[in-house]
Design an enzyme around this catalytic site. Structure first.
Site, PDB file in Angstrom:
ATOM      1  CG  HIS A   1      -7.736  -0.665 -21.261  1.00  0.00           C
ATOM      2  ND1 HIS A   1      -6.737  -1.374 -20.769  1.00  0.00           N
ATOM      3  CD2 HIS A   1      -7.504  -0.850 -22.571  1.00  0.00           C
ATOM      4  CE1 HIS A   1      -6.126  -2.057 -21.801  1.00  0.00           C
ATOM      5  NE2 HIS A   1      -6.707  -1.736 -23.052  1.00  0.00           N
TER       6      HIS A   1
ATOM      7  CG  HIS B   1      -1.323   0.835 -22.710  1.00  0.00           C
ATOM      8  ND1 HIS B   1      -2.545   1.060 -22.465  1.00  0.00           N
ATOM      9  CD2 HIS B   1      -1.300  -0.230 -23.253  1.00  0.00           C
ATOM     10  CE1 HIS B   1      -3.258  -0.089 -22.441  1.00  0.00           C
ATOM     11  NE2 HIS B   1      -2.396  -0.858 -23.182  1.00  0.00           N
TER      12      HIS B   1
ATOM     13  CE1 TYR C   1      -2.423   3.686 -25.661  1.00  0.00           C
ATOM     14  CE2 TYR C   1      -1.273   1.822 -26.222  1.00  0.00           C
ATOM     15  CZ  TYR C   1      -2.378   2.396 -25.836  1.00  0.00           C
ATOM     16  OH  TYR C   1      -3.202   1.538 -25.539  1.00  0.00           O
ATOM     17  CD  GLU C   2      -3.457   4.583 -21.133  1.00  0.00           C
ATOM     18  OE1 GLU C   2      -4.364   5.077 -20.706  1.00  0.00           O
ATOM     19  OE2 GLU C   2      -2.792   3.393 -20.787  1.00  0.00           O
TER      20      GLU C   2
ATOM     21  CB  ALA D   1      -5.469  -7.215 -27.612  1.00  0.00           C
TER      22      ALA D   1
ATOM     23  CG  MET E   1       0.899  -0.957 -28.771  1.00  0.00           C
ATOM     24  SD  MET E   1      -0.296   0.289 -29.357  1.00  0.00           S
ATOM     25  CE  MET E   1      -0.413  -0.082 -31.033  1.00  0.00           C
ATOM     26  CB  SER E   2       0.568  -3.733 -22.836  1.00  0.00           C
ATOM     27  OG  SER E   2      -0.223  -4.931 -23.146  1.00  0.00           O
TER      28      SER E   2
ATOM     29  CG  ASN F   1      -4.284  -7.241 -35.295  1.00  0.00           C
ATOM     30  OD1 ASN F   1      -4.479  -7.141 -34.040  1.00  0.00           O
ATOM     31  ND2 ASN F   1      -3.299  -6.714 -35.729  1.00  0.00           N
TER      32      ASN F   1
ATOM     33  CG  HIS G   1      -8.647   0.039 -29.766  1.00  0.00           C
ATOM     34  ND1 HIS G   1      -7.613  -0.925 -29.457  1.00  0.00           N
ATOM     35  CD2 HIS G   1      -9.367   0.549 -28.735  1.00  0.00           C
ATOM     36  CE1 HIS G   1      -8.137  -0.901 -27.914  1.00  0.00           C
ATOM     37  NE2 HIS G   1      -8.817  -0.072 -27.673  1.00  0.00           N
TER      38      HIS G   1
HETATM   39  O1  LIG Z   1      -2.207  -4.915 -24.777  1.00  0.00           O
HETATM   40  P1  LIG Z   1      -3.181  -4.205 -24.693  1.00  0.00           P
HETATM   41  O2  LIG Z   1      -3.707  -3.105 -23.752  1.00  0.00           O
HETATM   42  O3  LIG Z   1      -4.116  -5.690 -24.333  1.00  0.00           O
HETATM   43  O4  LIG Z   1      -4.149  -3.742 -25.802  1.00  0.00           O
HETATM   44  C1  LIG Z   1      -3.606  -3.981 -27.159  1.00  0.00           C
HETATM   45  O5  LIG Z   1      -4.269  -3.459 -28.054  1.00  0.00           O
HETATM   46  C2  LIG Z   1      -4.378  -2.165 -28.157  1.00  0.00           C
HETATM   47  C3  LIG Z   1      -4.394  -1.607 -29.607  1.00  0.00           C
HETATM   48  O6  LIG Z   1      -5.409  -1.907 -30.130  1.00  0.00           O
HETATM   49  C4  LIG Z   1      -3.129  -1.558 -27.597  1.00  0.00           C
HETATM   50  O7  LIG Z   1      -3.309  -1.084 -26.247  1.00  0.00           O
HETATM   51  C5  LIG Z   1      -2.329  -3.044 -27.471  1.00  0.00           C
HETATM   52  O8  LIG Z   1      -1.344  -2.982 -26.509  1.00  0.00           O
HETATM   53  N1  LIG Z   2       1.573  -3.178 -31.753  1.00  0.00           N
HETATM   54  C1  LIG Z   2       0.541  -3.539 -32.069  1.00  0.00           C
HETATM   55  N2  LIG Z   2      -0.360  -3.820 -30.942  1.00  0.00           N
HETATM   56  C2  LIG Z   2      -1.425  -4.792 -31.170  1.00  0.00           C
HETATM   57  N3  LIG Z   2      -2.625  -4.908 -30.248  1.00  0.00           N
HETATM   58  C3  LIG Z   2      -3.650  -5.688 -30.931  1.00  0.00           C
HETATM   59  N4  LIG Z   2      -3.025  -5.829 -32.208  1.00  0.00           N
HETATM   60  C4  LIG Z   2      -2.015  -5.115 -32.297  1.00  0.00           C
HETATM   61  C5  LIG Z   2      -1.134  -4.918 -33.592  1.00  0.00           C
HETATM   62  O1  LIG Z   2      -1.059  -5.588 -34.650  1.00  0.00           O
HETATM   63  N5  LIG Z   2       0.018  -4.064 -33.340  1.00  0.00           N
END
Ligand SMILES: O=P(O)(O)O[C@H]1O[C@H](CO)[C@@H](O)[C@H]1O
Ligand SMILES: Nc1nc2[nH]cnc2c(=O)[nH]1
Length: 301
Positions: free
Chosen positions: A75, A97, A99-100, A127, A230-231, A254, A268
């Site tokens: 990012h 996010h 989590y930050e 992602a 997570m976003s 993944n 990550h």
């Molecule tokens: O949602 P973005 O920020 O694209 O990224 C995804 O990938 C990160 C984890 O690898 C986490 O931040 C998850 O939310």
């Molecule tokens: N929570 C979650 N966030 C992701 N971001 C990219 N891959 C994943 C995953 O497998 N789980």
């Protein structure tokens, strides 16, 4: 200080006042002549989507008043104004996010800035991990809907006093993702000949930062989630609340383990690697979507 305010401080999610939003908007409008109509929020490893823009003006988040800064690898933390053909755009290279440690008001702060700047359409990218067994790594999922899991537990960006200048108290979310934009995307996908790795599905937001346990992944599958990340959901919710048209593209980086015998472990770095691998096609797709959606000026939100 009003004794009630002292006893009951405003919840974190209402930490940004209209004055905060105005100040940042005015600052940006004074620093650039760009007047974006489309905002692109780039998820993990997807900041390169901004590379195809021309006539760029770049701001680092740390230099923009009130803007949070990015703390996650992949990012970049830059706001890029630029043109995609004839369409003025703004790109967030990196988003924020829970989590930050940011409040959801901070996470969604840029969306309301875009609204005040005159943006009409938001393209969110992220992602995510594939839960639907048919999904493969590298697939692009057009977000048809989402599940706001943190929202169920009260972690919701619209909790707190409602500012009617942005939207109504009880917004409808049954059409969060524009049907017209999804249809347009599917048309472009078939023109580009990449239908074999483009899907539609339901994205679920979890707070992170850990990836899912197998039991959690199985639960999400039962709940009807096709992918998990997570976003994005807070930004989409705030965008919809203030009347922006939304399209979401989620890159499956993944496969989420649903089976205790599976040896692979997600990390990550792998997420960023797959994002890089799909940059070119996503750039092409985003460019065509932006150009066509402006040309067609679809009206439904
Ligand atoms: O949602 P973005 O920020 O694209 O990224 C995804 O990938 C990160 C984890 O690898 C986490 O931040 C998850 O939310
Ligand atoms: N929570 C979650 N966030 C992701 N971001 C990219 N891959 C994943 C995953 O497998 N789980």
């Amino acid at each position: 200080m009003d004794p009630l305010t002292r006893l009951y401080p405003l919840p974190e999610s209402s930490c940004c006042s209209f004055e905060n939003y105005n100040l940042t908007t005015e600052w940006l409008l004074n620093q650039t002549n760009h007047r974006p109509k489309v905002a692109v929020i780039c998820g993990s490893g997807l900041g390169l989507l901004a590379d195809v823009a021309t006539d760029k003006k770049i701001f680092r988040y740390q230099d923009i008043p009130n803007f949070p800064v990015s703390t996650v690898a992949g990012h970049e933390g830059c706001l890029v104004f630029g043109m995609i053909e004839d369409t003025p755009c703004v790109f967030m290279q990196g988003h924020f996010h829970l989590y930050e440690g940011y409040s959801l008001c901070q996470v969604t702060f840029p969306v309301r800035i875009f609204k005040l700047m005159g943006v009409e359409t938001v393209l969110v990218t992220n992602a995510s991990g594939g839960i639907c067994p048919d999904f493969k790594v590298g697939d692009i999922m057009i977000m048809k809907d989402h599940i706001n899991l943190p929202g169920f537990a009260g972690q919701h960006p619209l909790c707190g006093p409602n500012d009617e200048r942005f939207g109504i108290r009880f917004p409808c979310m049954s059409d969060a993702y524009s049907k017209d934009l999804r249809r347009l995307t599917l048309d472009i996908v078939s023109e580009l000949g990449c239908s074999n790795y483009v899907r539609e599905g339901v994205y679920c937001m979890v707070s992170g930062p850990n990836f899912e346990t197998i039991a959690e992944a199985r639960m999400l599958r039962i709940l009807g989630c096709d992918s998990v990340g997570m976003s994005t959901v807070p930004e989409v919710t705030v965008a919809k609340h203030c009347g922006l048209r939304v399209l979401g593209l989620s890159l499956i980086t993944n496969k989420v383990s649903l089976d205790y015998s599976r040896e692979e472990k997600v990390n990550h770095e792998e997420v960023l690697e797959i994002s890089k691998m799909r940059t070119e096609v996503l750039q092409k797709l985003a460019t065509m979507i932006i150009t066509r959606c402006q040309q067609q000026s679809i009206n439904t939100h």
